[in-house]
Design a protein around this motif. Structure first.
Motif, PDB file in Angstrom:
ATOM      1  N   VAL A   1       0.768  -1.261   0.093  1.00 23.52           N
ATOM      2  CA  VAL A   1       0.004   0.007  -0.006  1.00 23.52           C
ATOM      3  C   VAL A   1       0.682   1.229   0.007  1.00 23.52           C
ATOM      4  N   VAL A   2       0.787   2.040  -0.953  1.00 29.21           N
ATOM      5  CA  VAL A   2       1.450   3.362  -0.969  1.00 29.21           C
ATOM      6  C   VAL A   2       0.771   4.516  -0.351  1.00 29.21           C
ATOM      7  N   VAL A   3       1.684   4.969   0.651  1.00 29.10           N
ATOM      8  CA  VAL A   3       0.716   6.284   1.479  1.00 29.10           C
ATOM      9  C   VAL A   3       1.466   7.697   1.027  1.00 29.10           C
ATOM     10  N   GLU A   4       0.498   8.532   0.633  1.00 31.98           N
ATOM     11  CA  GLU A   4       1.469   9.758   0.247  1.00 31.98           C
ATOM     12  C   GLU A   4       0.524  11.150   0.217  1.00 31.98           C
ATOM     13  N   GLU A   5       0.887  12.296   0.556  1.00 27.12           N
ATOM     14  CA  GLU A   5       0.171  13.211   0.431  1.00 27.12           C
ATOM     15  C   GLU A   5       0.152  14.055  -0.839  1.00 27.12           C
ATOM     16  N   ASN A   6      -0.482  13.486  -1.919  1.00 29.79           N
ATOM     17  CA  ASN A   6      -0.916  14.076  -2.855  1.00 29.79           C
ATOM     18  C   ASN A   6      -1.930  13.158  -3.553  1.00 29.79           C
ATOM     19  N   SER A   7      -2.452  13.977  -4.787  1.00 33.70           N
ATOM     20  CA  SER A   7      -3.782  13.340  -5.244  1.00 33.70           C
ATOM     21  C   SER A   7      -3.353  12.264  -6.432  1.00 33.70           C
ATOM     22  N   CYS A   8      -2.249  12.661  -7.042  1.00 33.83           N
ATOM     23  CA  CYS A   8      -2.056  11.742  -8.347  1.00 33.83           C
ATOM     24  C   CYS A   8      -1.143  10.488  -8.109  1.00 33.83           C
ATOM     25  N   GLY A   9      -0.716  10.229  -6.692  1.00 36.65           N
ATOM     26  CA  GLY A   9       0.277   9.018  -6.538  1.00 36.65           C
ATOM     27  C   GLY A   9       1.634   9.257  -7.114  1.00 36.65           C
ATOM     28  N   GLN A  10       2.271  10.147  -6.749  1.00 34.49           N
ATOM     29  CA  GLN A  10       3.695  10.428  -7.412  1.00 34.49           C
ATOM     30  C   GLN A  10       4.680   9.317  -6.960  1.00 34.49           C
ATOM     31  N   LEU A  11       4.820   8.851  -5.686  1.00 34.89           N
ATOM     32  CA  LEU A  11       5.685   8.036  -5.408  1.00 34.89           C
ATOM     33  C   LEU A  11       5.182   6.431  -6.018  1.00 34.89           C
ATOM     34  N   GLU A  12       3.956   6.224  -6.347  1.00 28.44           N
ATOM     35  CA  GLU A  12       3.446   5.176  -7.005  1.00 28.44           C
ATOM     36  C   GLU A  12       3.988   5.128  -8.336  1.00 28.44           C
ATOM     37  N   MET A  13       3.732   6.145  -8.877  1.00 28.11           N
ATOM     38  CA  MET A  13       4.200   6.250 -10.307  1.00 28.11           C
ATOM     39  C   MET A  13       5.772   5.936 -10.663  1.00 28.11           C
ATOM     40  N   LEU A  14       6.508   6.759  -9.577  1.00 29.09           N
ATOM     41  CA  LEU A  14       7.883   6.462  -9.580  1.00 29.09           C
ATOM     42  C   LEU A  14       8.182   4.802  -9.628  1.00 29.09           C
ATOM     43  N   LEU A  15       7.521   4.425  -8.486  1.00 27.26           N
ATOM     44  CA  LEU A  15       7.766   2.699  -8.278  1.00 27.26           C
ATOM     45  C   LEU A  15       7.306   2.009  -9.418  1.00 27.26           C
ATOM     46  N   ALA A  16       6.294   2.371 -10.234  1.00 30.95           N
ATOM     47  CA  ALA A  16       5.761   1.581 -11.439  1.00 30.95           C
ATOM     48  C   ALA A  16       6.859   1.757 -12.500  1.00 30.95           C
ATOM     49  N   ARG A  17       7.681   2.665 -12.355  1.00 32.20           N
ATOM     50  CA  ARG A  17       8.479   2.925 -13.456  1.00 32.20           C
ATOM     51  C   ARG A  17       9.746   1.967 -13.263  1.00 32.20           C
TER      52      ARG A  17
END
Ligand code: SF4
Lengths: 283, 543
Positions: free
Chosen positions: B496-512
């Motif tokens: 589960v990725v937890v972050e304080e933004n609406s787009c999931g910026q860490l999630e995108m980075l991880l996907a990369r």
């Protein structure tokens, strides 16, 4: 290194007849004179912006920081604050200094940073092929203003005087010997030295005729008289035909930024002790 | 504790935190204030616990209310047993009613000392010895100590013990803000100069370093704008001085041209980038984690950079120091990506000053006419010299340049220089791999993971322990420490990725990097996760 050549082998790409050559040779000769007077050649740093003028960084064999458009002055200020033993000279363009980087110029004059700023004022954008600049004459037809500019030019000398510059001068590339003298005086000046150089651009704005007809050297002018300097600065409005004075308009003595800041150094400071002391106070 | 802007709630909260610290607790303080100088509602929540915490819970045990808003707006935090201590003239109700204006008038004290009356009353209500309060005041009250003690004493005397807090025998740790931790880390890393234009939430870093400039031997300068900040910093670095700048997103926008110059001309600089909600001015005094991709991609062209996102003061100290070291060693820009929660939060901090790793020395050049500022080397790192070196030309250049720093557009040289920068990036990546670039916490052997970055790590760790999640926090985000990160995730399934933004910026980075999240929890209202809210939200996606 007294017999330093001061010029690199880099291939020169300025247009034939360009005023930049005159500025380059005047600056080279002024630097040579300064070195003869005792300036350490290793301590000279040239900062340039972006534009035809900026190639000076490639052509002069001195330490250099070939920066970006409009940003010579903050770079030079940082270098001088970091190491007050360096002699820091900026070559900037008129678009560079008066459009993109105007705020820096005003602030540098205000804070009297001990740097020399030479503006290659050819009153046109050369490298981007001929658009008007802040000092183009009113009505100038450039490639972005085919019907003529709709705004009058800035007067950089008046602006620098109002901003607190302690050395304000104007030169012209049609008078190389005078120019060299002005550069020498500017580099000798302790504090912010500003030189607006009326430069011909052989390709996009060759104002050689106008300069040859109207440029005259200041004589009998009291460089300590601010009001007189201001009057002289406003004598020519960068548009109309009429007398264009060159020489030193104003010179004053005021503590420099670097003196006022009293440069600090980490020498003898132990970071761990500073950190421990601060942390103790937070308990 | 709450009141209106101008009531000194931040300093009052700090005093409460110090009192609890001197009673043997580790403390954390969150300060919430609108972008106003006077008026509006300001409040601080102080949390004390035997172990370090870096997030607050919703319910509170004590309320110190200087105005009615403090009671009304936070009524939902009050539960059975909460003790409310109020200015009796401003607030209706409450357990302990302190006639603040009367006390101040009788003692001849100024209005700003009103909160000392409440702090005195609180100390008594919490069963804290007067001596502790007196010592904390003596150490931390800057102005009018005698008078503050007098009015605090009046508050203390008219209160009574409601809910005694047991004194622990742990020694008080320093209480510092995240900004201060970053500043101390920079000093540890050998900072010579700090250049900044004020902008929340890093203004206090500028103030902190300016105040301590003399002791630390650093030059601190505030120029005309962020463009000048960045370019001056590069001037300092060119002349050999380790320099950092500080700002928030808006100022960083102005700095990006200089950041790209740093990348292209290979001049080191550290940028402290304190996030707050955008776009544009957003909510200047609130928090967000929405500039990750901006930090990763700012600037034209391609160049290696270091981006670190510390989550607490200890990480902030370590990685600010390392950022300076790594920026210099590899001649790259480094970004310390933090946020309002970390920057302006106060924490009991056990600063690891003694055992912060160093990245190792800078490759120094050999002075002389043969010196080349951009010498092509195996690891892409060219030996450094600064102007003033005898018989040496030091030429740096924003244009594509040859090894001597002279402009060129030659295709072969251009490609060689791009490859040199890429090799430097690889060398930096290898250096990061040797450092503790990924933090693991929560329930360390749990089979599911919470992945987070920056200041949310504290709330995540607490929830992770309660709800059986391993917490994995990449502290370095560029170059991404992929191997370490995968190793830290080893054996977990759900992620589960937890972050304080609406787009999931860490999630995108991880996907990369080939890591897929199974769920995400995002918050973007400018307020940090409380432990309770995160726990609730997590329960919805991963029961
Ligand atoms: S365009 Fe004008 S300023 Fe530029 S090199 Fe040619 S003549 Fe000189």
């Amino acid at each position: 290194m007294t017999e330093q050549k001061l010029v690199t082998p880099a291939q020169n790409t300025w247009c034939p007849g360009c005023g930049n050559f005159v500025i380059q040779f005047a600056l080279r000769d002024a630097l040579r004179a300064a070195i003869e007077r005792g300036t350490d050649p290793d301590s000279i740093v040239l900062v340039t912006g972006i534009g035809c003028h900026a190639k000076m960084a490639d052509y002069l064999a001195v330490n250099s920081f070939y920066a970006i458009h409009g940003r010579t002055v903050p770079v030079a200020t940082g270098i001088k604050m970091a190491n007050p033993d360096l002699s820091v000279i900026c070559c900037a363009g008129d678009g560079d200094a008066y459009a993109e980087g105007l705020d820096h110029l005003v602030f540098s004059a205000k804070r009297n940073s001990d740097i020399t700023v030479i503006v290659h004022n050819n009153r046109v954008y050369g490298l981007t092929t001929g658009q008007y600049t802040p000092t183009s004459p009113y009505g100038f037809r450039g490639r972005s203003t085919p019907a003529g500019t709709v705004e009058p030019p800035l007067n950089p000398l008046a602006l620098m005087l109002s901003s607190g510059a302690t050395f304000v001068a104007r030169g012209c590339t049609r008078r190389k010997k005078d120019l060299e003298g002005i550069f020498s005086e500017a580099m000798e000046h302790r504090g912010f030295a500003f030189v607006d150089v009326l430069q011909v651009c052989a390709t996009y704005f060759n104002a050689a005729d106008v300069y040859d007809r109207f440029v005259y050297p200041l004589e009998g002018h009291d460089t300590g008289d601010f009001a007189a300097a201001f009057r002289k600065a406003r004598e020519w409005d960068y548009t109309s035909e009429g007398p264009i004075a060159t020489g030193i308009f104003y010179r004053a003595s005021r503590p420099t930024l670097e003196e006022t800041m009293k440069p600090v150094s980490r020498a003898g400071k132990v970071p761990a002790e500073t950190i421990a002391k601060i942390l103790e106070a937070r308990k | 504790m709450g009141g209106k802007a101008g009531d000194g709630i931040n300093s009052a909260g700090y005093l409460v935190a110090q009192i609890l610290s001197h009673a043997g607790y580790r403390v954390y303080m969150y300060f919430d204030y609108p972008s106003l100088i006077k008026g509006g509602h300001n409040f601080a929540i102080v949390r004390a616990s035997p172990e370090r915490k870096g997030a607050v819970r919703e319910a509170v045990d004590f309320v110190l209310a200087l105005n009615q808003d403090t009671l009304d707006l936070h009524r939902w935090r009050i539960r059975e047993g909460t003790v409310t201590i109020c200015d009796g003239w401003q607030v209706k109700g409450g357990d302990v009613r302190v006639p603040v204006p009367d006390i101040l008038r009788e003692e001849g004290a100024p209005p700003v000392m009103g909160n000392s009356c409440l702090i005195g009353a609180f100390a008594r209500a919490a069963g804290i010895r007067w001596e502790i309060l007196a010592e904390v005041f003596a150490r931390h009250v800057r102005k009018g100590l005698e008078m503050n003690l007098k009015v605090a004493r009046r508050g203390y005397e008219l209160s009574r013990e409601y809910r005694a807090i047991r004194e622990l025998d742990a020694r008080p740790a320093p209480i510092i803000s995240g900004n201060e931790a970053i500043g101390l880390g920079l000093i540890h890393g050998g900072l010579d100069a700090y250049v900044a234009y004020p902008m929340t939430p890093t203004s206090n870093l500028l103030h902190f370093l300016a105040e301590n400039a003399g002791d630390a031997g650093i030059t601190v300068f505030h120029p005309e704008n962020e463009i000048a900040v960045m370019l001056m910093a590069l001037g300092f670095a060119y002349a050999g001085k380790r320099t950092a700048v500080g700002t928030s997103g808006g100022g960083f926008c102005l700095m990006t041209e200089g950041l790209s110059l740093s990348g292209g001309a290979e001049i080191p600089v550290v940028v402290v980038l304190g996030q707050r909600p955008g776009p544009s001015t957003g909510m200047p005094t609130y928090t967000a984690q929405s500039d990750l991709h901006f930090a990763l991609h700012a600037g034209q062209g391609e160049f290696p950079r270091l981006v670190v996102a510390p989550g607490d003061p200890m990480q902030a100290f370590t990685w600010s120091s390392l950022s300076l070291d790594l920026a210099w060693k590899y001649q790259v820009p480094a970004i310390v990506l933090c946020d309002k929660t970390l920057c302006e939060g106060y924490y009991s901090a056990d600063i690891p000053a003694g055992d912060v790793p160093r990245a190792g020395g800078v490759k120094a050049g050999e002075p002389g006419p043969g010196y080349k500022r951009y010498l092509l080397t195996e690891d892409g790192v060219s030996p450094l010299l600064f102007p003033g070196a005898p018989g040496t030309l030091v030429k740096v250049n924003s244009y594509t340049h040859d090894e001597a720093g002279i402009t060129t557009e030659d295709p072969t040289v251009a490609a060689l220089m791009a490859e040199k920068r890429a090799r430097k990036g690889k060398a930096l990546e290898a250096a990061v791999a040797e450092l503790p670039a990924v933090f693991t916490g929560g329930t360390k052997d749990a089979e599911r993971a919470l992945v987070c970055w920056g200041s949310t790590v504290s709330a995540c760790c607490e929830v992770g322990r309660e709800r059986n999640f391993r917490v994995v926090q990449p502290v370095v985000l560029s170059p991404f420490p992929r191997e370490q990160f995968l190793a830290a995730l080893g054996g977990t399934g759900d992620l589960v990725v937890v972050e304080e933004n609406s787009c999931g910026q860490l999630e995108m980075l991880l996907a990369r990097h080939g890591v897929r999240a199974t769920a995400s929890v995002r918050k973007y209202d400018g307020r940090p996760f409380s432990v309770d809210e995160l726990s609730r939200r997590l329960g919805e996606v991963a029961p």
